[in-house]
Design a protein around this motif. Sequence first.
Motif, PDB file in Angstrom:
ATOM      1  N   GLN A 259       5.167   1.600  -6.996  1.00  0.00           N
ATOM      2  CA  GLN A 259       5.645  -0.040  -7.078  1.00  0.00           C
ATOM      3  C   GLN A 259       5.500  -0.589  -8.340  1.00  0.00           C
ATOM      4  O   GLN A 259       6.406  -2.334  -7.923  1.00  0.00           O
ATOM      5  N   LYS A 260       5.549  -0.645  -9.563  1.00  0.00           N
ATOM      6  CA  LYS A 260       6.655  -1.154 -10.796  1.00  0.00           C
ATOM      7  C   LYS A 260       7.150  -1.532 -10.347  1.00  0.00           C
ATOM      8  O   LYS A 260       7.898  -2.644 -10.591  1.00  0.00           O
ATOM      9  N   VAL A 261       8.532  -0.247  -9.572  1.00  0.00           N
ATOM     10  CA  VAL A 261       9.691  -0.833  -9.375  1.00  0.00           C
ATOM     11  C   VAL A 261       9.973  -1.661  -8.178  1.00  0.00           C
ATOM     12  O   VAL A 261      10.755  -2.766  -8.493  1.00  0.00           O
ATOM     13  N   ILE A 262       9.545  -1.973  -6.770  1.00  0.00           N
ATOM     14  CA  ILE A 262       9.274  -2.940  -6.320  1.00  0.00           C
ATOM     15  C   ILE A 262       9.054  -4.372  -6.500  1.00  0.00           C
ATOM     16  O   ILE A 262       9.971  -5.001  -6.280  1.00  0.00           O
TER      17      ILE A 262
ATOM     18  N   GLU B 112       0.033  -7.550  -3.975  1.00  0.00           N
ATOM     19  CA  GLU B 112      -1.403  -7.172  -5.225  1.00  0.00           C
ATOM     20  C   GLU B 112      -0.611  -5.454  -4.398  1.00  0.00           C
ATOM     21  O   GLU B 112       0.155  -5.553  -3.188  1.00  0.00           O
ATOM     22  N   LYS B 113      -1.285  -4.808  -5.469  1.00  0.00           N
ATOM     23  CA  LYS B 113      -1.003  -2.621  -5.167  1.00  0.00           C
ATOM     24  C   LYS B 113      -1.926  -2.632  -4.789  1.00  0.00           C
ATOM     25  O   LYS B 113      -2.679  -2.237  -5.466  1.00  0.00           O
ATOM     26  N   ALA B 114      -2.152  -0.988  -4.051  1.00  0.00           N
ATOM     27  CA  ALA B 114      -2.680   0.258  -3.729  1.00  0.00           C
ATOM     28  C   ALA B 114      -2.187   1.275  -3.218  1.00  0.00           C
ATOM     29  O   ALA B 114      -0.825   1.159  -3.122  1.00  0.00           O
ATOM     30  N   THR B 115      -3.141   2.003  -3.744  1.00  0.00           N
ATOM     31  CA  THR B 115      -2.684   3.694  -2.724  1.00  0.00           C
ATOM     32  C   THR B 115      -3.694   4.335  -2.769  1.00  0.00           C
ATOM     33  O   THR B 115      -4.722   3.966  -2.516  1.00  0.00           O
ATOM     34  N   ILE B 116      -2.825   4.675  -1.695  1.00  0.00           N
ATOM     35  CA  ILE B 116      -3.522   5.769  -1.303  1.00  0.00           C
ATOM     36  C   ILE B 116      -3.966   7.168  -0.766  1.00  0.00           C
ATOM     37  O   ILE B 116      -2.704   7.503  -0.823  1.00  0.00           O
TER      38      ILE B 116
ATOM     39  N   VAL C  15       0.842  -1.679  -0.122  1.00  0.00           N
ATOM     40  CA  VAL C  15      -0.508  -0.191  -0.258  1.00  0.00           C
ATOM     41  C   VAL C  15       0.372   1.259   0.068  1.00  0.00           C
ATOM     42  O   VAL C  15       1.856   1.505   0.760  1.00  0.00           O
ATOM     43  N   SER C  16       1.192   2.225  -1.393  1.00  0.00           N
ATOM     44  CA  SER C  16       1.262   3.605  -0.858  1.00  0.00           C
ATOM     45  C   SER C  16       0.529   4.560  -0.277  1.00  0.00           C
ATOM     46  O   SER C  16      -0.593   4.157  -0.781  1.00  0.00           O
ATOM     47  N   PHE C  17       0.870   5.186   0.578  1.00  0.00           N
ATOM     48  CA  PHE C  17       0.832   6.334   0.657  1.00  0.00           C
ATOM     49  C   PHE C  17       0.755   7.875   0.272  1.00  0.00           C
ATOM     50  O   PHE C  17       2.361   7.911  -0.035  1.00  0.00           O
ATOM     51  N   MET C  18      -0.108   8.616  -0.313  1.00  0.00           N
ATOM     52  CA  MET C  18       0.960   9.565  -0.985  1.00  0.00           C
ATOM     53  C   MET C  18       1.145  10.594  -0.051  1.00  0.00           C
ATOM     54  O   MET C  18       0.504  11.064   1.222  1.00  0.00           O
ATOM     55  N   ARG C  19       2.243  11.288  -0.228  1.00  0.00           N
ATOM     56  CA  ARG C  19       3.058  12.219   0.384  1.00  0.00           C
ATOM     57  C   ARG C  19       2.403  13.197   0.753  1.00  0.00           C
ATOM     58  O   ARG C  19       1.975  14.802   1.418  1.00  0.00           O
TER      59      ARG C  19
END
Length: 316
Positions: free
Chosen positions: A219-222, A274-278, A105-109
Amino acid sequence: MEEQDYTRRSQRPKKRRLRKGRVLFTLLLLCVIVGVGYAVTQYQNGLELASDTKVAQEDFSGDTVKGDIENYLLLGIDTRGEEKSRTDTMMVLSWNKKTNDVKLVSFMRDIYADIPGYQSYKLNTAYYLGGVQLLKDTIGNMFGLPIHHYAIVDFKNFESLVDILAPNGVKIDVEKDMSEKIGVSLKQGEQNLNGKELLGYARFRHDAEGDFGRVARQQKVIEALKNEILAPQNIVNLPKFVGAAQGYITTDLSSKEEAQQVLKMVSKGKVNIEKATIPIEGSFSYKYFSHAGDSIVIDVEKNKEFLRKFLGISLE
């Protein structure tokens, strides 16, 4: 007499087989010794390369692990020699140890966040104000998300780790030409990127997608790095990579614990992420604040509900 000769002759092949078995065992033992020696030497070389890491260990109080899921707060920072810095990358990696499912899960800065003990600011300001513990508390207070461990990597150290792991570069399909404010010039198309180029790709945000596009590239890099770690051709690079990671990556885990966690994950077979963004789509708006600038104001409850379902855990 003839019977005795026959008996002796019948035993000879067996002796030959025994000798061949000893030779094969000796060769196998030598291969193991050479392999272990190589791994240890490369590991030590990696440790020496990373002996001057800039990211200091921080005080951290992680949440107690309950059940099979552990959450890791992953941070990417750009120190540039400064004492304090903001986090450019903020992710939570959630690992189900029973099923080996991994969710990222990525959190927008630029999320406008209530920072404990401070005025509300953008989320990436929490690390600047109080380090990893304050950022962990901020995310925990907003979403009720338990965080058990953390890992921080400085961007220059990230470049070095990539070059150690994949000396021939990491395969990435670059969506468009990129150059503005990333220190490299990338052309559209599939290519192998070195550490500096891969970092530039992950940091690019000067297009219509802005930070949302950058988070997608991170996320693509990870995902690409995960594939490199598991790739058979990179096995010879892993000992040096693991050694360098001990210094280049700062974490609350001990070296032994780090190795154990990685081995557990890899030993269970293929790792799918699995990836998601908050914030999620339709749950935010943009607003300008005089003290914080352009920020993302989110519907906390809507995003919290998404996290509950996506991660499969109860949130406080």
